[in-house]
Scaffold this active site. Structure first.
Site, PDB file in Angstrom:
ATOM      1  N   LYS A   1      -2.388  -8.690  -7.589  1.00  0.00           N
ATOM      2  CA  LYS A   1      -3.161  -8.550  -6.342  1.00  0.00           C
ATOM      3  C   LYS A   1      -2.607  -7.340  -5.576  1.00  0.00           C
ATOM      4  O   LYS A   1      -1.520  -7.407  -5.017  1.00  0.00           O
ATOM      5  CB  LYS A   1      -3.029  -9.814  -5.482  1.00  0.00           C
ATOM      6  CG  LYS A   1      -3.912  -9.750  -4.248  1.00  0.00           C
ATOM      7  CD  LYS A   1      -3.110 -10.186  -3.044  1.00  0.00           C
ATOM      8  CE  LYS A   1      -3.291  -9.444  -1.777  1.00  0.00           C
ATOM      9  NZ  LYS A   1      -3.993  -8.231  -1.602  1.00  0.00           N
ATOM     10  N   PRO A   2      -3.360  -6.242  -5.566  1.00  0.00           N
ATOM     11  CA  PRO A   2      -2.876  -5.058  -4.817  1.00  0.00           C
ATOM     12  C   PRO A   2      -3.180  -5.212  -3.328  1.00  0.00           C
ATOM     13  O   PRO A   2      -3.875  -6.139  -2.923  1.00  0.00           O
ATOM     14  CB  PRO A   2      -3.714  -3.921  -5.414  1.00  0.00           C
ATOM     15  CG  PRO A   2      -5.001  -4.581  -5.821  1.00  0.00           C
ATOM     16  CD  PRO A   2      -4.678  -6.018  -6.185  1.00  0.00           C
ATOM     17  N   ALA A   3      -2.686  -4.284  -2.520  1.00  0.00           N
ATOM     18  CA  ALA A   3      -2.965  -4.320  -1.083  1.00  0.00           C
ATOM     19  C   ALA A   3      -4.424  -3.976  -0.830  1.00  0.00           C
ATOM     20  O   ALA A   3      -5.009  -3.141  -1.524  1.00  0.00           O
ATOM     21  CB  ALA A   3      -2.055  -3.330  -0.363  1.00  0.00           C
TER      22      ALA A   3
ATOM     23  N   GLU B   1      11.722  -1.489  11.469  1.00  0.00           N
ATOM     24  CA  GLU B   1      11.214  -0.450  10.571  1.00  0.00           C
ATOM     25  C   GLU B   1      10.159   0.383  11.308  1.00  0.00           C
ATOM     26  O   GLU B   1       9.189  -0.174  11.815  1.00  0.00           O
ATOM     27  CB  GLU B   1      10.527  -1.158   9.409  1.00  0.00           C
ATOM     28  CG  GLU B   1      11.043  -0.785   8.076  1.00  0.00           C
ATOM     29  CD  GLU B   1      10.337  -1.556   6.973  1.00  0.00           C
ATOM     30  OE1 GLU B   1       9.580  -2.505   7.247  1.00  0.00           O
ATOM     31  OE2 GLU B   1      10.564  -1.197   5.827  1.00  0.00           O
TER      32      GLU B   1
ATOM     33  N   SER C   1       6.178  -7.009   3.333  1.00  0.00           N
ATOM     34  CA  SER C   1       6.940  -7.225   4.565  1.00  0.00           C
ATOM     35  C   SER C   1       7.817  -8.479   4.465  1.00  0.00           C
ATOM     36  O   SER C   1       7.510  -9.422   3.723  1.00  0.00           O
ATOM     37  CB  SER C   1       5.971  -7.390   5.730  1.00  0.00           C
ATOM     38  OG  SER C   1       5.142  -8.507   5.495  1.00  0.00           O
TER      39      SER C   1
ATOM     40  N   CYS D   1      10.067   1.976   1.976  1.00  0.00           N
ATOM     41  CA  CYS D   1      10.961   0.864   2.339  1.00  0.00           C
ATOM     42  C   CYS D   1      12.409   1.339   2.404  1.00  0.00           C
ATOM     43  O   CYS D   1      13.234   0.732   3.066  1.00  0.00           O
ATOM     44  CB  CYS D   1      10.813  -0.267   1.349  1.00  0.00           C
ATOM     45  SG  CYS D   1      11.050   0.285  -0.330  1.00  0.00           S
TER      46      CYS D   1
ATOM     47  N   GLU E   1      10.844  -8.033  -2.794  1.00  0.00           N
ATOM     48  CA  GLU E   1      11.280  -6.690  -2.349  1.00  0.00           C
ATOM     49  C   GLU E   1      10.703  -6.519  -0.954  1.00  0.00           C
ATOM     50  O   GLU E   1       9.503  -6.264  -0.803  1.00  0.00           O
ATOM     51  CB  GLU E   1      10.722  -5.620  -3.288  1.00  0.00           C
ATOM     52  CG  GLU E   1      11.263  -5.675  -4.706  1.00  0.00           C
ATOM     53  CD  GLU E   1      12.682  -5.181  -4.810  1.00  0.00           C
ATOM     54  OE1 GLU E   1      13.164  -4.540  -3.859  1.00  0.00           O
ATOM     55  OE2 GLU E   1      13.320  -5.450  -5.832  1.00  0.00           O
ATOM     56  N   LEU E   2      11.534  -6.676   0.065  1.00  0.00           N
ATOM     57  CA  LEU E   2      11.019  -6.766   1.438  1.00  0.00           C
ATOM     58  C   LEU E   2      11.396  -5.534   2.264  1.00  0.00           C
ATOM     59  O   LEU E   2      11.726  -4.493   1.719  1.00  0.00           O
ATOM     60  CB  LEU E   2      11.519  -8.068   2.072  1.00  0.00           C
ATOM     61  CG  LEU E   2      11.242  -9.322   1.228  1.00  0.00           C
ATOM     62  CD1 LEU E   2      11.807 -10.556   1.901  1.00  0.00           C
ATOM     63  CD2 LEU E   2       9.769  -9.500   0.932  1.00  0.00           C
TER      64      LEU E   2
ATOM     65  N   TRP F   1       0.813  -1.223   0.000  1.00  0.00           N
ATOM     66  CA  TRP F   1       0.000   0.000   0.000  1.00  0.00           C
ATOM     67  C   TRP F   1       0.841   1.265   0.000  1.00  0.00           C
ATOM     68  O   TRP F   1       0.315   2.353  -0.216  1.00  0.00           O
ATOM     69  CB  TRP F   1      -0.911   0.016   1.242  1.00  0.00           C
ATOM     70  CG  TRP F   1      -0.161  -0.240   2.523  1.00  0.00           C
ATOM     71  CD1 TRP F   1      -0.065  -1.434   3.180  1.00  0.00           C
ATOM     72  CD2 TRP F   1       0.639   0.687   3.275  1.00  0.00           C
ATOM     73  NE1 TRP F   1       0.748  -1.304   4.294  1.00  0.00           N
ATOM     74  CE2 TRP F   1       1.181  -0.011   4.376  1.00  0.00           C
ATOM     75  CE3 TRP F   1       0.943   2.046   3.122  1.00  0.00           C
ATOM     76  CZ2 TRP F   1       2.021   0.595   5.310  1.00  0.00           C
ATOM     77  CZ3 TRP F   1       1.778   2.651   4.056  1.00  0.00           C
ATOM     78  CH2 TRP F   1       2.301   1.926   5.132  1.00  0.00           C
ATOM     79  N   ASN F   2       2.145   1.192   0.281  1.00  0.00           N
ATOM     80  CA  ASN F   2       2.865   2.455   0.546  1.00  0.00           C
ATOM     81  C   ASN F   2       3.165   3.265  -0.718  1.00  0.00           C
ATOM     82  O   ASN F   2       3.186   4.486  -0.680  1.00  0.00           O
ATOM     83  CB  ASN F   2       4.117   2.218   1.400  1.00  0.00           C
ATOM     84  CG  ASN F   2       5.133   1.342   0.753  1.00  0.00           C
ATOM     85  OD1 ASN F   2       4.817   0.550  -0.143  1.00  0.00           O
ATOM     86  ND2 ASN F   2       6.369   1.444   1.188  1.00  0.00           N
TER      87      ASN F   2
HETATM   88  P1  NAP Z   1       2.486  -6.824   3.774  1.00  0.00           P
HETATM   89  O1  NAP Z   1       1.570  -6.915   4.920  1.00  0.00           O
HETATM   90  O2  NAP Z   1       3.496  -7.875   3.578  1.00  0.00           O
HETATM   91  O3  NAP Z   1       1.538  -6.712   2.493  1.00  0.00           O
HETATM   92  C1  NAP Z   1       2.047  -6.621   1.181  1.00  0.00           C
HETATM   93  C2  NAP Z   1       1.130  -7.358   0.240  1.00  0.00           C
HETATM   94  O4  NAP Z   1       1.141  -8.744   0.571  1.00  0.00           O
HETATM   95  C3  NAP Z   1      -0.327  -6.900   0.314  1.00  0.00           C
HETATM   96  O5  NAP Z   1      -0.877  -6.960  -0.979  1.00  0.00           O
HETATM   97  C4  NAP Z   1      -0.950  -7.962   1.206  1.00  0.00           C
HETATM   98  O6  NAP Z   1      -2.327  -8.151   1.000  1.00  0.00           O
HETATM   99  C5  NAP Z   1      -0.192  -9.194   0.732  1.00  0.00           C
HETATM  100  N1  NAP Z   1      -0.226 -10.317   1.645  1.00  0.00           N
HETATM  101  C6  NAP Z   1      -0.447 -10.330   2.986  1.00  0.00           C
HETATM  102  N2  NAP Z   1      -0.440 -11.598   3.451  1.00  0.00           N
HETATM  103  C7  NAP Z   1      -0.209 -12.410   2.387  1.00  0.00           C
HETATM  104  C8  NAP Z   1      -0.095 -13.827   2.224  1.00  0.00           C
HETATM  105  N3  NAP Z   1      -0.215 -14.665   3.244  1.00  0.00           N
HETATM  106  N4  NAP Z   1       0.154 -14.297   0.984  1.00  0.00           N
HETATM  107  C9  NAP Z   1       0.278 -13.464  -0.053  1.00  0.00           C
HETATM  108  N5  NAP Z   1       0.157 -12.122   0.035  1.00  0.00           N
HETATM  109  C10 NAP Z   1      -0.066 -11.600   1.243  1.00  0.00           C
HETATM  110  O7  NAP Z   1       3.310  -5.479   3.757  1.00  0.00           O
HETATM  111  P2  NAP Z   1       2.774  -4.009   3.930  1.00  0.00           P
HETATM  112  O8  NAP Z   1       2.624  -3.748   5.380  1.00  0.00           O
HETATM  113  O9  NAP Z   1       1.607  -3.768   3.040  1.00  0.00           O
HETATM  114  O10 NAP Z   1       3.966  -3.178   3.294  1.00  0.00           O
HETATM  115  C11 NAP Z   1       4.972  -2.650   4.055  1.00  0.00           C
HETATM  116  C12 NAP Z   1       6.226  -3.468   3.919  1.00  0.00           C
HETATM  117  O11 NAP Z   1       6.612  -3.554   2.562  1.00  0.00           O
HETATM  118  C13 NAP Z   1       7.378  -2.825   4.635  1.00  0.00           C
HETATM  119  O12 NAP Z   1       8.120  -3.791   5.321  1.00  0.00           O
HETATM  120  C14 NAP Z   1       8.196  -2.228   3.498  1.00  0.00           C
HETATM  121  O13 NAP Z   1       9.553  -2.051   3.793  1.00  0.00           O
HETATM  122  C15 NAP Z   1       7.992  -3.241   2.435  1.00  0.00           C
HETATM  123  N6  NAP Z   1       8.289  -2.642   1.139  1.00  0.00           N
HETATM  124  C16 NAP Z   1       9.414  -3.054   0.473  1.00  0.00           C
HETATM  125  C17 NAP Z   1       9.746  -2.471  -0.739  1.00  0.00           C
HETATM  126  C18 NAP Z   1      10.975  -2.882  -1.486  1.00  0.00           C
HETATM  127  O14 NAP Z   1      11.086  -2.510  -2.644  1.00  0.00           O
HETATM  128  N7  NAP Z   1      11.888  -3.643  -0.916  1.00  0.00           N
HETATM  129  C19 NAP Z   1       8.932  -1.465  -1.250  1.00  0.00           C
HETATM  130  C20 NAP Z   1       7.815  -1.071  -0.538  1.00  0.00           C
HETATM  131  C21 NAP Z   1       7.499  -1.679   0.660  1.00  0.00           C
HETATM  132  P3  NAP Z   1      -3.441  -7.470   1.943  1.00  0.00           P
HETATM  133  O15 NAP Z   1      -3.197  -6.017   1.875  1.00  0.00           O
HETATM  134  O16 NAP Z   1      -4.724  -7.886   1.303  1.00  0.00           O
HETATM  135  O17 NAP Z   1      -3.252  -8.036   3.313  1.00  0.00           O
END
Ligand code: NAP
Length: 474
Positions: free
Chosen positions: A171-173, A377, A225, A280, A246-247, A147-148
């Site tokens: 699949k978006p957030a 983070e 994440s 991130c 990309e975590l 979502w960010n």
């Molecule tokens: P997140 O909770 O991991 O969610 C990211 C995506 O994964 C969402 O679309 C979410 O869907 C989905 N998801 C959740 N549980 C899942 C599962 N069991 N199987 C498959 N997909 C699943 O992360 P976030 O809180 O949205 O994003 C923040 C994190 O992303 C931070 O740690 C940030 O550093 C990292 N990030 C990294 C980068 C990079 O380039 N390295 C860039 C941006 C962000 P739902 O929304 O439907 O739950």
């Protein structure tokens, strides 16, 4: 309240139940989007597989022309889509406009890259043989975005995958699906063949499982994440499914005494507060050489105090709403924990008064290395700062983390610059640069920050198989 549709096999599809989308700046529910179940996601993968057979046969130029049309449509709808990003994510409108512009730029870069899926000819090892390397598209891609940066991080997957000849199910957030729906409308306007790009929304765990277990899905590209990334790694083992990940990050900023102080403060402010700290590559830990520590703190606090906080749709806002209440709670915890450990709050430090998920731009000084905000983070406008004495100590502090996405250093010493480039354990390093991202340069992390790279020439390669052809030629 408008209900947005999914995009499945060339059709806009409305279905129940719907998800409500909330504006984090006002707490108002302002739109809905359809969802589908796992069986329907399986059908989307099947349709993507059927579409793949034809899409891959197009020339790179033909695919690139389609991608250019998506870019043109996105650019035409720039203002409206930027507004949508601000409403669902909370970021300031100027930053949403920047996100749309960067998405357009990514699309244009990969539209050109589509023609450059080069192979190579390798000199033969023995008489009577010739060796060729060709690149072929990997197949159907399951893309999962956070979502960010809800638009640009999806585009970083979709554009190179389509350029490579893959088809994509996105699949978006759950919190920010609307700009993805708008992107699907741009794809439709560009008249891509049905099934080449599809949008699904629903239970993340079900969609994730379908991507993992359905053999028609040949690759998963995920941004989010580290926790979910690890879950995908475990699930991918069964079919040895390739993953791009990309975590999370925990970016250090090193400010050396030889620096131009204004430039360092400007850069560190950008690295910390851009996207309301929810990036991130956001500066999580700022280390400043002791001889300039106080001067840096004074200048940094003055700039942080001047940042305008508010609803991202209002003019000149620089710090928008955080994504949700959990994000505010985390910011509060990080500040309280730091204070308990002896840190000083130089400005901010609290949730902002009124409606919405706002947190004041905050500067913490003398934060010890075991503080939560030095280890996890923060994802909020909270700057944690502490002093260091020597270059060796700074490098050790910077690398003392399980994460390795980005790192920043501010210095005017050329020798030091090279030492830092080599020693810092991060995939992206900004030297005197608070925003080290460029479409044509690779983006990704080391250690628990992920696998692979997006953007640059590496970006499309992630969606290509490399085949060696050994030719017996007399
Ligand atoms: P997140 O909770 O991991 O969610 C990211 C995506 O994964 C969402 O679309 C979410 O869907 C989905 N998801 C959740 N549980 C899942 C599962 N069991 N199987 C498959 N997909 C699943 O992360 P976030 O809180 O949205 O994003 C923040 C994190 O992303 C931070 O740690 C940030 O550093 C990292 N990030 C990294 C980068 C990079 O380039 N390295 C860039 C941006 C962000 P739902 O929304 O439907 O739950």
């Amino acid at each position: 309240m408008k209900t947005y549709s999914l995009y499945l096999n060339g059709e806009f599809v409305s279905s129940e139940p719907t998800i409500v989308v909330v504006n984090p700046a006002t707490g108002e529910s302002f739109a809905r989007i359809s969802t589908i179940d796992r069986t329907r996601v399986g059908q989307a993968l099947k349709d993507a597989h059927a579409a793949f057979k034809e899409w891959r046969k197009l020339t790179g130029k033909a695919r690139g022309d389609f991608i250019q049309k998506i870019a043109a449509e996105l650019e035409r709808r720039r203002d409206e889509i930027a507004r949508l990003i601000t409403m669902e994510n909370g970021k300031p409108l100027a930053q949403s406009l920047g996100e749309v512009a960067m998405s357009v730029d990514h699309l244009r870069w990969f539209a050109e890259e589509a023609r450059r899926a080069y192979g190579r000819i390798i000199p033969n090892q023995v008489d009577g043989k010739r060796h060729m390397v060709i690149k072929t598209p990997i197949g159907v891609v399951g893309a999962i975005s956070p979502w960010n940066f809800p638009l640009v991080l999806a585009v970083r997957k979709i554009a190179p995958a389509l350029a490579a000849g893959c088809t994509v199910v996105l699949k978006p957030a759950r919190q920010t699906p609307l700009c993805a729906a708008a992107f699907a409308e741009c794809v439709d306007a560009a008249k891509l063949p049905k099934g080449v790009f599809q949008l699904v929304v629903g239970s993340a765990s079900e969609i994730g499982e379908e991507f993992l277990q359905n053999p028609l899905c040949r690759k998963i590209s995920f941004t989010g994440s580290t926790e979910v990334g690890k879950h995908l790694i475990r699930g991918a083992a069964e079919q040895v499914k390739p993953l791009s990940l990309e975590l999370g990050g925990l970016a250090p900023v090193l400010v050396f005494e030889d620096v131009d102080l204004n430039r360092a403060v400007e850069g560190a402010i950008l690295a910390k507060f851009r996207n309301t700290g929810q990036s991130c590559i956001a500066a999580n830990r700022i280390y400043v050489q002791r001889s300039i520590y106080q001067k840096f703190l004074d200048a940094f606090v003055a700039k942080a105090k001047a940042l305008k906080l508010g609803d991202g749709l209002e003019p000149n806002v620089e710090i928008g709403a955080l994504i949700d209440e959990d994000a505010v709670t985390k910011a509060v915890q990080h500040v309280e924990d730091a204070v308990k450990r002896g840190a000083r709050v130089l400005c901010g430090g609290q949730r902002a008064k009124g409606r919405g998920c706002f947190f004041e731009p905050t500067v913490l000084a003398d934060v010890p290395t075991d503080g939560l905000c030095m280890r996890e983070e923060t994802f909020a406008p909270v700057a944690a700062i502490c002093p260091f004495d020597t270059e060796a100590e700074a490098i050790e502090l910077a690398n003392a983390s399980d994460f390795g996405l980005s790192a920043y250093a501010f210095t005017n010493d050329l020798g030091r610059t090279f030492r830092l480039m080599e020693a810092l354990e991060a995939g992206i390093i900004g030297i005197n640069d608070g925003v080290p991202t460029a479409t044509q340069a690779p983006f990704g992390g080391m250690k628990q920050s992920g696998w692979g790279r997006e953007l640059g020439i590496e970006g499309m390669d992630a969606f290509l198989e490399t085949k060696h052809i050994s030719l017996g030629i007399a």
